[in-house]
Motif scaffolding. Structure first.
Motif, PDB file in Angstrom:
ATOM      1  N   PHE A   2      79.487  70.938  44.233  1.00  0.00           N
ATOM      2  CA  PHE A   2      79.059  70.293  43.587  1.00  0.00           C
ATOM      3  C   PHE A   2      80.366  69.458  42.931  1.00  0.00           C
ATOM      4  CE2 PHE A   2      77.010  70.873  39.044  1.00  0.00           C
ATOM      5  CZ  PHE A   2      75.875  69.983  39.280  1.00  0.00           C
ATOM      6  N   ALA A   3      81.317  70.272  42.882  1.00  0.00           N
ATOM      7  CA  ALA A   3      82.070  69.089  41.597  1.00  0.00           C
ATOM      8  C   ALA A   3      82.509  68.109  42.447  1.00  0.00           C
ATOM      9  CB  ALA A   3      83.400  70.244  41.717  1.00  0.00           C
ATOM     10  N   GLU A   4      82.530  68.120  43.994  1.00  0.00           N
ATOM     11  CA  GLU A   4      82.911  67.003  44.581  1.00  0.00           C
ATOM     12  C   GLU A   4      81.739  66.055  44.368  1.00  0.00           C
ATOM     13  OE1 GLU A   4      85.727  66.387  46.713  1.00  0.00           O
ATOM     14  OE2 GLU A   4      86.560  68.187  45.515  1.00  0.00           O
ATOM     15  N   GLU A   6      79.986  65.537  42.014  1.00  0.00           N
ATOM     16  CA  GLU A   6      79.865  64.723  40.739  1.00  0.00           C
ATOM     17  C   GLU A   6      80.507  63.842  40.322  1.00  0.00           C
ATOM     18  OE1 GLU A   6      78.660  68.649  37.292  1.00  0.00           O
ATOM     19  OE2 GLU A   6      80.180  69.101  38.376  1.00  0.00           O
ATOM     20  N   LYS A   7      81.729  63.778  41.519  1.00  0.00           N
ATOM     21  CA  LYS A   7      82.478  63.220  41.592  1.00  0.00           C
ATOM     22  C   LYS A   7      81.675  61.699  41.939  1.00  0.00           C
ATOM     23  CE  LYS A   7      86.517  65.671  42.542  1.00  0.00           C
ATOM     24  NZ  LYS A   7      87.827  65.968  42.959  1.00  0.00           N
ATOM     25  N   GLY A  12      75.674  65.002  40.031  1.00  0.00           N
ATOM     26  CA  GLY A  12      76.378  65.559  41.063  1.00  0.00           C
ATOM     27  C   GLY A  12      75.024  66.248  42.344  1.00  0.00           C
ATOM     28  N   LYS A  21      69.984  72.253  35.037  1.00  0.00           N
ATOM     29  CA  LYS A  21      70.607  72.164  33.434  1.00  0.00           C
ATOM     30  C   LYS A  21      69.650  73.347  32.587  1.00  0.00           C
ATOM     31  CE  LYS A  21      73.433  68.672  34.005  1.00  0.00           C
ATOM     32  NZ  LYS A  21      74.965  68.821  32.910  1.00  0.00           N
ATOM     33  N   THR A  26      75.018  76.790  38.493  1.00  0.00           N
ATOM     34  CA  THR A  26      75.552  75.865  39.466  1.00  0.00           C
ATOM     35  C   THR A  26      74.085  75.787  41.158  1.00  0.00           C
ATOM     36  OG1 THR A  26      78.158  76.477  39.376  1.00  0.00           O
ATOM     37  CG2 THR A  26      77.376  75.679  41.241  1.00  0.00           C
TER      38      THR A  26
END
Length: 420
Positions: A2-4, A6-7, A12, A21, A26
């Motif tokens: 997920f962090a990747e 979002e970039k 994301g 949300k 996550t």
């Protein structure tokens, strides 16, 4: 992961409700799916109750559908030219659904509803439309006025980017309130082209129409030279072979499809009687087009899916029985644990609302206890059951679910209810 994501992807995700949300935490990344189960990238197996938001009516990776796509892909994936399979699925869909003569395939439910409204405006020569608070018809500008589901999850039912000029032509009515619709028509006499509605709402949870409500809309449209559009993107080929029109015995003027009709691939469609569809280009003046419309892979998947539903209509009874079994089991557990709730169900669509009042429209759906839902969602997820990550979405039952799966789900609810 997920962090990747979002970039390089806004939030994301490529569709907002996937971002968790509304529930926190996550999102789950899916690696593969089969039948009634999802398998995530961490190796967990989850019983799936969203089924790609509806189309996996026979289960994930259903063999006839997968085989049809594979064989078609070997012959080319897109041509932007007519293919015979488009006619075959069109003939089948027209034979299954009441009150339609012709169907036009597009690439999504959003496209289908957007095009249906344009056709209604062109056919009637009028500009305004009536939609219902909490009903979601895709993200076309005309529809992002109290749109339900994703928009409600984020608390922004009126999206920036929708012009005041567009918004003024969309009249907002209250679902299941025929008097409210009558008042809108009276205040805008002779200016309304159509009423568009989810005949069974699925974007504020599952909300069935009250007795006589759909018939009342049909009568109002007949009396005021307006078209009635059924958005059957969720209900079409799911609640019955002929969808909600067949289930409730109400004929719409234009019907929109998606989800099931594509067997899991991106497809939408809209259909009507000859005199309406003949207003569409190239026969008539109302323009609509798409390079990937009628894409051979999507048509192959849809034809395989509809063929199976058409030749095995008992699937609809099995789905209804399984959904009723699940309803009864969940209600019993929540009641025994003194959890305030209301459960709505139509066919193979079901939703759990954490409020004691009847949920009949957007306002009553919004009164549910969202904190309880968040805990319920994560409790179910931890127990191995995946439901929609939003209190404003229906669950979709698949025929691939066994009664053992349903019992597992009810046991999961028991664990969560005890904790709550």
């Amino acid at each position: 992961m997920f962090a990747e994501a979002e970039k390089v992807i806004p939030g994301g995700v490529n569709s907002p409700v996937r971002a968790f949300k509304g529930v926190g935490g996550t999102p789950i990344f899916v690696k593969e799916a089969k039948g009634a189960y999802l398998y995530d990238e961490d190796g967990n197996r989850l019983i799936d109750y969203i089924n790609s938001w509806g189309p996996m009516i026979l289960g994930h990776a259903h063999e006839p559908v997968v085989n049809a796509v594979i064989e078609k892909a070997k012959k080319g994936t897109s041509f932007g030219m007519p293919t015979e399979i488009e006619t075959k699925i069109a003939e089948l869909a027209v034979s299954m659904v009441p009150n339609i003569d012709k169907i036009r395939f597009v690439n999504s439910g959003t496209e289908a509803c957007m095009s249906a409204v344009r056709l209604a405006r062109g056919y009637t020569g009028k500009d305004k439309i009536i939609k219902f608070a909490g009903c979601y018809h895709g993200h076309s500008d005309s529809f992002l006025i109290q749109a339900g589901s994703g928009a409600s999850t984020f608390g922004t039912p009126n999206s920036p980017g929708v012009t005041k000029g567009t918004a003024k032509d969309t009249l907002l009515a209250q679902y299941n309130n025929i008097d409210n619709v009558k008042a809108l028509i009276e205040a805008n006499k002779g200016k309304i082209a159509c009423i568009i509605i989810e005949p069974v709402a699925g974007n504020m949870g599952c909300i069935p129409p009250k007795e006589g409500f759909l018939q009342g809309l049909r009568t109002l449209c007949d009396e005021n030279d307006m078209l009635l559009i059924f958005d059957e993107v969720m209900t079409g080929f799911r609640l019955a072979k002929g969808g909600a029109q067949e289930l409730y015995g109400i004929n719409a003027d234009i019907v929109c499809f998606g989800k099931v009709i594509g067997g899991g691939l991106p497809v939408g469609a809209f259909a009507a009687r000859n005199e309406i569809m003949n207003y569409l280009a190239p026969l008539g003046p109302v323009y609509q087009a798409g390079t990937l419309s009628g894409n051979p892979l999507a048509m192959a998947a849809g034809l395989a899916m509809l063929t199976e539903l058409n030749t095995n209509p008992e699937v609809f009874k099995r789905l209804e029985d399984k959904t009723a079994y699940l309803h009864e089991g969940i209600a019993k557990v929540l009641t025994e644990n003194s959890i305030t709730h209301t459960i709505n169900r139509v066919g193979s669509m079901i939703s759990v609302h954490f409020d004691e009042a009847d949920v009949v429209d957007f306002d009553t759906a919004a009164k549910g206890n969202n904190d309880t839902f968040k805990k319920f969602f994560h409790g179910m997820l931890n127990a191995g059951v995946y439901i929609a990550p939003s209190a404003f979405e229906t669950w979709f039952i698949t025929d691939a679910l066994s009664y053992e799966d349903l019992d597992f789900t009810i046991e999961a609810v028991k664990k969560v209810a005890t904790a709550l």
